[in-house]
Enzyme design. Structure first.
Site, PDB file in Angstrom:
ATOM      1  CD  GLU A  71      -2.588  -1.306   2.832  1.00 58.74           C
ATOM      2  OE1 GLU A  71      -2.446  -0.868   3.679  1.00 58.74           O
ATOM      3  OE2 GLU A  71      -3.193  -2.514   2.351  1.00 58.74           O
ATOM      4  CG  ASN A  81      -0.740  -7.262  -1.431  1.00 57.49           C
ATOM      5  OD1 ASN A  81      -1.051  -7.169  -2.287  1.00 57.49           O
ATOM      6  ND2 ASN A  81      -1.220  -6.822  -0.444  1.00 57.49           N
ATOM      7  CG  HIS A 118      -9.441  -5.751   1.220  1.00 57.68           C
ATOM      8  ND1 HIS A 118      -9.821  -6.557   1.897  1.00 57.68           N
ATOM      9  CD2 HIS A 118      -7.944  -5.594   1.246  1.00 57.68           C
ATOM     10  CE1 HIS A 118      -8.927  -6.793   2.564  1.00 57.68           C
ATOM     11  NE2 HIS A 118      -7.733  -6.526   1.874  1.00 57.68           N
ATOM     12  CD  GLU A 146      -4.405  -8.223   1.543  1.00 54.59           C
ATOM     13  OE1 GLU A 146      -5.323  -7.676   2.749  1.00 54.59           O
ATOM     14  OE2 GLU A 146      -2.887  -7.678   1.631  1.00 54.59           O
ATOM     15  CG  ASP A 198     -12.270  -8.942   1.821  1.00 49.51           C
ATOM     16  OD1 ASP A 198     -12.481  -8.417   1.420  1.00 49.51           O
ATOM     17  OD2 ASP A 198     -11.619  -9.483   2.953  1.00 49.51           O
TER      18      ASP A 198
HETATM   19  O1  G3I Z   1      -2.881  -7.847  18.838  1.00 43.84           O
HETATM   20  C1  G3I Z   1      -3.554  -7.371  19.273  1.00 43.84           C
HETATM   21  C2  G3I Z   1      -4.175  -7.663  20.727  1.00 43.84           C
HETATM   22  O2  G3I Z   1      -3.111  -7.711  22.023  1.00 43.84           O
HETATM   23  C3  G3I Z   1      -5.091  -7.096  21.369  1.00 43.84           C
HETATM   24  O3  G3I Z   1      -6.168  -6.951  22.055  1.00 43.84           O
HETATM   25  C4  G3I Z   1      -6.132  -5.781  20.088  1.00 43.84           C
HETATM   26  C5  G3I Z   1      -7.400  -5.480  20.689  1.00 43.84           C
HETATM   27  O4  G3I Z   1      -7.443  -4.686  19.304  1.00 43.84           O
HETATM   28  O5  G3I Z   1      -5.721  -6.137  19.223  1.00 43.84           O
HETATM   29  C6  G3I Z   1      -4.374  -6.618  18.538  1.00 43.84           C
HETATM   30  O6  G3I Z   1      -4.302  -5.881  17.494  1.00 43.84           O
HETATM   31  C7  G3I Z   1      -4.898  -6.468  15.694  1.00 43.84           C
HETATM   32  C8  G3I Z   1      -4.337  -7.260  14.978  1.00 43.84           C
HETATM   33  O7  G3I Z   1      -5.114  -6.934  14.124  1.00 43.84           O
HETATM   34  C9  G3I Z   1      -3.950  -8.734  15.534  1.00 43.84           C
HETATM   35  O8  G3I Z   1      -5.860  -9.406  15.828  1.00 43.84           O
HETATM   36  C10 G3I Z   1      -5.397  -4.880  15.423  1.00 43.84           C
HETATM   37  O9  G3I Z   1      -6.077  -4.446  16.636  1.00 43.84           O
HETATM   38  C11 G3I Z   1      -6.090  -4.851  13.880  1.00 43.84           C
HETATM   39  O10 G3I Z   1      -5.867  -3.597  13.405  1.00 43.84           O
HETATM   40  C12 G3I Z   1      -4.956  -5.734  13.280  1.00 43.84           C
HETATM   41  O11 G3I Z   1      -6.260  -5.483  12.491  1.00 43.84           O
HETATM   42  C13 G3I Z   1      -5.829  -6.129  11.367  1.00 43.84           C
HETATM   43  C14 G3I Z   1      -5.633  -4.572   9.994  1.00 43.84           C
HETATM   44  O12 G3I Z   1      -5.170  -4.900   8.773  1.00 43.84           O
HETATM   45  C15 G3I Z   1      -4.804  -3.697  10.110  1.00 43.84           C
HETATM   46  O13 G3I Z   1      -4.474  -3.454   9.782  1.00 43.84           O
HETATM   47  C16 G3I Z   1      -6.672  -7.519  10.377  1.00 43.84           C
HETATM   48  O14 G3I Z   1      -6.408  -8.363  11.327  1.00 43.84           O
HETATM   49  C17 G3I Z   1      -5.446  -7.721   9.893  1.00 43.84           C
HETATM   50  O15 G3I Z   1      -6.630  -8.754   9.037  1.00 43.84           O
HETATM   51  C18 G3I Z   1      -5.811  -6.653   8.282  1.00 43.84           C
HETATM   52  O16 G3I Z   1      -5.026  -6.641   6.857  1.00 43.84           O
HETATM   53  C19 G3I Z   1      -4.450  -5.457   6.188  1.00 43.84           C
HETATM   54  C20 G3I Z   1      -3.975  -6.391   5.197  1.00 43.84           C
HETATM   55  O17 G3I Z   1      -2.700  -6.709   6.159  1.00 43.84           O
HETATM   56  C21 G3I Z   1      -3.586  -5.857   4.147  1.00 43.84           C
HETATM   57  N1  G3I Z   1      -4.315  -4.962   3.633  1.00 43.84           N
HETATM   58  C22 G3I Z   1      -5.539  -4.485   4.613  1.00 43.84           C
HETATM   59  C23 G3I Z   1      -6.115  -6.199   5.148  1.00 43.84           C
HETATM   60  C24 G3I Z   1      -7.461  -4.998   5.275  1.00 43.84           C
HETATM   61  O18 G3I Z   1      -7.602  -4.290   6.575  1.00 43.84           O
END
Ligand code: G3I
Length: 454
Positions: free
Chosen positions: A253, A294, A330, A360, A362
């Site tokens: 990105e 990506n 997405h 990715e 969805d």
């Molecule tokens: O690990 C912490 C945890 O310790 C905490 O308790 C919890 C509370 O909210 O947060 C956890 O972290 C989260 C993390 O995912 C792991 O679960 C973050 O808040 C959350 O923001 C994060 O979201 C991820 C997101 O990227 C971040 O922008 C999504 O799971 C993940 O699917 C998403 O993936 C991205 C790709 O990497 C790039 N393309 C877009 C895609 C969707 O946003």
């Protein structure tokens, strides 16, 4: 000397691979001898497949995982594996159709059509994709701490998913939580869990504006110190996984939607040079992995995909290693791109010699789901997958996790969800069947079964 009778017994005992099934490739440990009339041909380094010498129709009897007999029909018209299939639109069956299901299913739900048009026999999405020279994959997180057996069985089912992307476990904040201290425990878990299931793994990612650790976001860096951090991070992680992954999303990105550079940490301090520095470092540390840039909102021709095209051209002109473009996908139900628009966009990248993948996928909807929304979603999925299938340079498609209860969408978009191919009960949605048809560019027949023979 081995007695001839013993040699004969060994030969008889050797397994034979049915038509269109995998017979070789990196990491392949299964049978390699193809059934009579087919030969084992390389589709890519990871996938060799038993293909017919001529284009004929055939039918093989086999049994499903419960041992019950089933018939798999192979409609092999123009099945020369040239990746030049003409698109066959998915037509949901009418309620008056008679059942032609050839695989048993105890799992059909109201969203699953009772019958499907006559055509190729339904089997897992990855097996169908492989029959058309591609993979179908998924993504996951947290499986080391998950006892949802239905989810694990489905996500690790090679028939459905031959590629795995860790959604968070390989990102900067997870792998280098404090400067110079690396932690690959989550990433190792997913990589080895997936490899145990014959899935190849996509590394995601090295350079992103998001999920950057606090020490890095809050530090004060010069060009030289930040380049050093970037190079050190990539060298360590790429070396750790050297030779074990199919690809790396090296850059994630980098552009805004209008095609301008995203003014993140990397760009502000290093400038656009962070891209060639990262790509070159990744190649040196993990020379056999495919290196990708990506992004989202690059499905069709527009300012952002134009910016990527210019960047890719620039990298190639300078002999910077770049192998492919990841189109995240997405998407939103009802406003998703047509297959032709996707194919036309990526023809420009293919003309540069690059491969590409939907990384990715969805397609979210505003909840609650309705029959009409699910039907539109199936059509939208068909277009996205069809856009890949119509492009010889598209190597595969991954969804961003497996079932709706594991999707990132509800946490990011409060009123939206149900974006994946399986519902929260791990049952296939209508879109599953439209994807099956789009993957083969043929109609499919049969009902989802929990396992297909590999
Ligand atoms: O690990 C912490 C945890 O310790 C905490 O308790 C919890 C509370 O909210 O947060 C956890 O972290 C989260 C993390 O995912 C792991 O679960 C973050 O808040 C959350 O923001 C994060 O979201 C991820 C997101 O990227 C971040 O922008 C999504 O799971 C993940 O699917 C998403 O993936 C991205 C790709 O990497 C790039 N393309 C877009 C895609 C969707 O946003």
């Amino acid at each position: 000397m081995v007695p001839s009778t013993l040699m004969a017994i060994v030969a008889i005992a050797k397994a034979t691979v049915p038509g269109y099934y995998q017979c070789g490739g990196i990491g392949w440990t299964g049978a390699t001898d193809c059934v009579t009339g087919t030969v084992c041909m390389s589709q890519n380094p990871y996938f060799y497949q038993c293909l017919p010498l001529t284009t004929t129709s055939s039918s093989t009897s086999t049994s499903n995982s419960t041992g019950e007999p089933c018939t798999t029909s192979f409609v092999t018209t123009s099945f020369t594996h040239s990746k030049t299939f003409t698109s066959t639109a998915y037509v949901p069956p009418t309620s008056s159709s008679t059942s032609t299901a050839s695989l048993t299913s105890s799992t059909a739900t109201s969203t699953v059509p009772a019958t499907l048009p006559t055509g190729i026999g339904l089997r897992g999405l990855n097996l169908l994709a492989q029959a058309n020279g591609r993979y179908f994959g998924t993504a996951c997180d947290g499986i080391w701490n998950n006892d949802d057996q239905a989810y694990l069985a489905l996500t690790g089912n090679y028939s459905e998913f031959g590629m795995m992307t860790p959604t968070n476990a390989m990102k900067f904040d997870t792998t280098e939580p404090s400067q110079g201290t690396f932690n690959y425990s989550n990433a190792n878990y997913i990589a080895s869990w997936s490899h145990d299931r014959s899935q190849v793994v996509r590394g995601h990612n090295f350079v992103w504006y998001n999920q950057v650790p606090y020490w890095l976001m809050s530090g004060t860096w010069t060009n030289a110190t930040l380049v050093s951090i970037l190079v050190n991070h990539i060298q360590d992680e790429a070396s750790h996984f050297r030779g074990k992954l199919y690809a790396w999303d090296v850059i994630n990105e980098p552009f805004n939607d209008d095609g301008t550079w995203r003014a993140d940490l990397w760009y502000q301090i290093i400038g656009p040079a962070f891209v060639p520095i990262a790509l070159t470092t990744a190649r040196a540390a993990d020379p056999d992995a495919r290196l990708y840039i990506n992004d989202y909102n690059i499905e069709t021709i527009g300012p952002k995909s134009n910016a990527h095209l210019a960047l890719a051209q620039s990298m190639l002109n300078q002999s910077i290693p770049l192998d492919g473009i990841g189109c995240q996908g997405h998407l939103i139900v009802g406003v998703s791109p047509e297959a032709d628009a996707i194919t036309a966009n990526f023809a420009r990248f293919a003309a540069l010699g690059l491969e590409w993948a939907i990384t990715e996928l969805d397609i979210r909807m505003t909840l609650p789901e309705t029959t009409a929304l699910l039907a539109q979603q199936a059509s939208d999925y068909s277009n996205a997958v069809g856009g890949c299938v119509a492009s010889a340079a598209c190597v595969g498609i991954s969804t961003w996790d497996t079932s709706d209860d594991y999707s990132w969408i509800p946490s990011a978009f409060k009123t939206q969800g149900d974006a994946l191919l399986f519902d929260s009960n791990k049952q296939p949605k209508l879109a599953y069947y439209s994807v099956a048809a789009a993957l083969t560019a043929m109609t499919v027949q049969g009902q989802f079964a929990s396992f297909y023979e590999v």
